[in-house]
Design a protein around this motif. Structure first.
Motif, PDB file in Angstrom:
ATOM      1  N   HIS A 190       3.594  10.719  -6.648  1.00  0.00           N
ATOM      2  CA  HIS A 190       5.533  11.134  -7.291  1.00  0.00           C
ATOM      3  C   HIS A 190       5.386  10.907  -8.425  1.00  0.00           C
ATOM      4  O   HIS A 190       5.817  10.847  -9.659  1.00  0.00           O
ATOM      5  CB  HIS A 190       6.478  10.651  -6.542  1.00  0.00           C
ATOM      6  N   LYS A 191       3.867  11.008  -9.218  1.00  0.00           N
ATOM      7  CA  LYS A 191       3.035  11.262  -9.912  1.00  0.00           C
ATOM      8  C   LYS A 191       4.026  10.313 -11.400  1.00  0.00           C
ATOM      9  O   LYS A 191       4.625  10.381 -12.309  1.00  0.00           O
ATOM     10  CB  LYS A 191       3.357  12.498 -11.127  1.00  0.00           C
ATOM     11  N   GLY A 192       3.703   8.981 -10.733  1.00  0.00           N
ATOM     12  CA  GLY A 192       4.119   7.992 -11.851  1.00  0.00           C
ATOM     13  C   GLY A 192       5.964   7.285 -10.620  1.00  0.00           C
ATOM     14  O   GLY A 192       6.930   6.657 -11.794  1.00  0.00           O
ATOM     15  N   ALA A 193       6.906   8.030 -10.120  1.00  0.00           N
ATOM     16  CA  ALA A 193       7.844   7.734  -9.860  1.00  0.00           C
ATOM     17  C   ALA A 193       8.663   7.800 -10.323  1.00  0.00           C
ATOM     18  O   ALA A 193       9.291   6.973 -10.559  1.00  0.00           O
ATOM     19  CB  ALA A 193       7.629   6.565  -8.422  1.00  0.00           C
ATOM     20  N   ARG A 194       8.970   8.680 -11.489  1.00  0.00           N
ATOM     21  CA  ARG A 194      10.288   8.903 -13.101  1.00  0.00           C
ATOM     22  C   ARG A 194      11.134   8.477 -12.300  1.00  0.00           C
ATOM     23  O   ARG A 194      12.388   7.761 -12.801  1.00  0.00           O
ATOM     24  CB  ARG A 194       9.845  10.055 -13.294  1.00  0.00           C
ATOM     25  N   HIS A 195      11.832   8.657 -11.027  1.00  0.00           N
ATOM     26  CA  HIS A 195      13.252   8.467 -10.733  1.00  0.00           C
ATOM     27  C   HIS A 195      13.112   7.945  -9.902  1.00  0.00           C
ATOM     28  O   HIS A 195      14.929   7.587 -10.005  1.00  0.00           O
ATOM     29  CB  HIS A 195      13.830   9.837  -8.809  1.00  0.00           C
ATOM     30  N   LEU A 196      12.564   6.647  -9.833  1.00  0.00           N
ATOM     31  CA  LEU A 196      12.267   5.287  -9.278  1.00  0.00           C
ATOM     32  C   LEU A 196      13.055   4.010 -10.866  1.00  0.00           C
ATOM     33  O   LEU A 196      13.462   3.095 -10.530  1.00  0.00           O
ATOM     34  CB  LEU A 196      11.830   5.046  -8.760  1.00  0.00           C
TER      35      LEU A 196
ATOM     36  N   ILE B 112       0.545  -1.340   0.444  1.00  0.00           N
ATOM     37  CA  ILE B 112      -0.012   0.110   0.019  1.00  0.00           C
ATOM     38  C   ILE B 112       0.854   1.115  -0.122  1.00  0.00           C
ATOM     39  O   ILE B 112       0.520   2.723  -1.085  1.00  0.00           O
ATOM     40  CB  ILE B 112      -1.347  -0.175   1.170  1.00  0.00           C
ATOM     41  N   PHE B 113       2.066   1.371   0.813  1.00  0.00           N
ATOM     42  CA  PHE B 113       2.603   2.175   0.898  1.00  0.00           C
ATOM     43  C   PHE B 113       3.356   2.290  -0.719  1.00  0.00           C
ATOM     44  O   PHE B 113       3.228   3.877  -0.984  1.00  0.00           O
ATOM     45  CB  PHE B 113       4.021   2.157   1.820  1.00  0.00           C
ATOM     46  N   TRP B 114       4.358   1.761  -1.286  1.00  0.00           N
ATOM     47  CA  TRP B 114       4.912   1.933  -2.866  1.00  0.00           C
ATOM     48  C   TRP B 114       3.259   2.494  -3.538  1.00  0.00           C
ATOM     49  O   TRP B 114       4.000   3.178  -4.815  1.00  0.00           O
ATOM     50  CB  TRP B 114       5.466   0.756  -3.211  1.00  0.00           C
ATOM     51  N   ILE B 115       2.619   1.355  -3.430  1.00  0.00           N
ATOM     52  CA  ILE B 115       1.251   2.741  -4.815  1.00  0.00           C
ATOM     53  C   ILE B 115       0.895   3.852  -4.482  1.00  0.00           C
ATOM     54  O   ILE B 115       1.129   4.934  -5.216  1.00  0.00           O
ATOM     55  CB  ILE B 115      -0.061   1.414  -4.315  1.00  0.00           C
ATOM     56  N   GLU B 116       0.865   4.269  -3.600  1.00  0.00           N
ATOM     57  CA  GLU B 116       0.442   5.265  -2.470  1.00  0.00           C
ATOM     58  C   GLU B 116       1.937   6.502  -2.544  1.00  0.00           C
ATOM     59  O   GLU B 116       1.686   7.503  -3.955  1.00  0.00           O
ATOM     60  CB  GLU B 116       0.801   5.770  -1.315  1.00  0.00           C
ATOM     61  N   TYR B 117       2.788   6.001  -2.647  1.00  0.00           N
ATOM     62  CA  TYR B 117       4.962   6.960  -2.916  1.00  0.00           C
ATOM     63  C   TYR B 117       3.903   6.967  -4.379  1.00  0.00           C
ATOM     64  O   TYR B 117       4.580   8.585  -4.767  1.00  0.00           O
ATOM     65  CB  TYR B 117       5.444   5.620  -3.068  1.00  0.00           C
TER      66      TYR B 117
END
Length: 201
Positions: free
Chosen positions: A143-149, A134-139
């Motif tokens: 962050h709008k797709g978490a492009r930095h990851l 749940i944390f990583w989905i919400e993360y």
């Protein structure tokens, strides 16, 4: 199994053996994880596959293992070394050794204590797997797709991603080395032939 006081659930396909006791239930299939999670399960007799061993550790059920091939012996050996299971070699397996092994794991309380200690270690995490998911989905949403990851591998050209440039370099080096060896041998052979001709003349 007939001499055991406990009930037995056996996954078995085919005709019911005539010597089987009334305390044994034969099933074609049963959800193994749910069965191991039942509080009344005392021993898990298994071949030592990775999933079965992990489920036994999670639910704290000692294992009587009969390894057949691949990684099964290694998985069971790790349990046995920690006092959480016992291995029966297939070559030594018969009615007497199976009954003795089963009764040892059933009645020696150290097996259950050791597997439950491993279970506690396995479950001791800062958050449950569901909370982590749940944390990583919400993360990612925050962050709008978490492009930095996203891995830098996605920016590589296809020939670098599949290591074709490395393969070509290795092939080129090998070709040069083989050609150099061939040239040296050819030079030595030609020199020897010339010396032979000179001696004959």
């Amino acid at each position: 199994c007939r001499s055991l006081f406990q009930n037995v659930i056996w996954k078995h396909k085919g005709d019911r053996p005539s010597t089987l006791g009334d305390n044994t239930l034969i099933v074609d299939w049963m959800p193994q994880k749910d069965l191991l999670g039942h509080s009344q399960v005392k021993v898990f007799v298994a071949h030592g596959g990775t999933n079965g061993v992990q489920e036994a550790i999670y639910h704290g059920v000692p294992v009587l293992g009969i390894p057949l091939f691949f990684d099964q012996y290694d998985n069971l050996l790790r349990l046995q070394e920690r006092g959480a299971g016992k291995i029966l070699q297939l070559a030594d397996l018969n009615g007497r050794t199976f009954e003795e092994g089963l009764k040892e794991v059933l009645h020696n309380i150290s097996y259950r204590q050791n597997i439950q200690r491993l279970s506690c270690l396995h479950k001791d995490k800062p958050m449950s797997p569901m909370d982590q998911a749940i944390f990583w989905i919400e993360y990612v949403i925050r962050h709008k797709g978490a492009r930095h990851l996203i891995s830098e591998a996605y920016k590589m050209p296809w020939y670098s991603y599949h290591s074709f440039d490395v393969v070509l370099l290795v092939l080129a080096v090998e070709t040069v080395l083989l050609y150099a060896i061939y040239a040296v041998f050819r030079f030595l052979c030609c020199r020897r032939k010339r010396k032979t001709k000179t001696k004959q003349n």
